[in-house]
Design a protein around this motif. Sequence first.
Motif, mmCIF file in Angstrom:
data_model
loop_
_atom_site.group_PDB
_atom_site.id
_atom_site.type_symbol
_atom_site.label_atom_id
_atom_site.label_comp_id
_atom_site.label_asym_id
_atom_site.label_seq_id
_atom_site.Cartn_x
_atom_site.Cartn_y
_atom_site.Cartn_z
ATOM 1 N N ASN A 191 -11.895 3.327 60.813
ATOM 2 C CA ASN A 191 -12.952 4.325 60.933
ATOM 3 C C ASN A 191 -13.949 3.900 62.005
ATOM 4 O O ASN A 191 -14.376 2.747 62.046
ATOM 5 C CB ASN A 191 -13.683 4.489 59.598
ATOM 6 N N TYR A 237 -16.090 9.615 63.430
ATOM 7 C CA TYR A 237 -17.200 10.267 62.744
ATOM 8 C C TYR A 237 -18.442 10.244 63.638
ATOM 9 O O TYR A 237 -18.581 9.370 64.504
ATOM 10 C CB TYR A 237 -17.518 9.564 61.430
ATOM 11 N N LYS A 248 -16.867 14.414 60.199
ATOM 12 C CA LYS A 248 -15.623 13.859 60.737
ATOM 13 C C LYS A 248 -15.170 14.761 61.884
ATOM 14 O O LYS A 248 -14.987 15.956 61.709
ATOM 15 C CB LYS A 248 -14.537 13.804 59.663
#
Length: 292
Positions: free
Chosen positions: A173, A249, A211
Amino acid sequence: GSDSTFGFVSVDVQNKKGSKSFHHTLFTGNKETFAESLGVTDYMTDGGEALEEYIENTIQALGGNEIIGCSPRRYRADESVKEDDSLLRLYLNRVVSEGLLQHLDDKKKKDDEDDDKDENILEKAGDVAGKVVEGAVEKIEEFADGVKEKVEEIIGDDSEDVEKKNSSNNHNNIFIQRVKGFLRDDLYEGVITTNNVYGIVSNEGDDTIQKIGHKIKGDMIERLQDHLSSSYSHNTDIELKSKTEYDLYAPASEASRMIAFLKDHDAKGIMDDSNELVKDEKDRPITLRQVW
């Protein structure tokens, strides 16, 4: 300088003896000194007391006095991200990585566990079906065996090959945001409350988290960051690898600019949907202040 000095000066315009005509007095800006200078023991007015009480009650009602942690030292908002006492470094590597990204990892783990439960139910259903048709005519038995083999092929709980295939879904991420001007004040040593966080974090724009990309290659994210300039940064504890795929993100208020760049460069996996917000366990959008 950046410090303010309180005091007063007096000038005797009738005196022609030079420096004696000029007098100045400085005093420390605290309650005791102010009270002494004003010749009072209690200089708070009724209106001032009412306003102070109103502010304190408002902070309490909004949860501002909630203790969320303790700072072992002073972290400076204007310090380089390379320094240990950098508030930006603390924010990117601890707050973002251990707060926001850990939440995303936990959520993904929970989703994977739910998927495993579904697979186990399917496997048990296959076993039950196999027992039901056991002893039936040969064609039905062959059909049941074929179904069971197919289910095991799809599920493959004990298959190393399937495990390797599934490992490709464990994407890293990455969170990118505009950091210039984001932190307004230092974080001081001692107890940290929600009110402290609201005092140091800028409140401009929508700070919910969206996102914007799935399985975005590292080299594309590097190009995006170069395009955004040095005013933007991602969690610095992660070293981007050009061929590795990441989930991307960003703050919702900054997402459209990043999505536009990704589209212009034909990036795959763009998630152009404002509903793709990161949410908590109660399905409420998470804000940047909350991740502290």
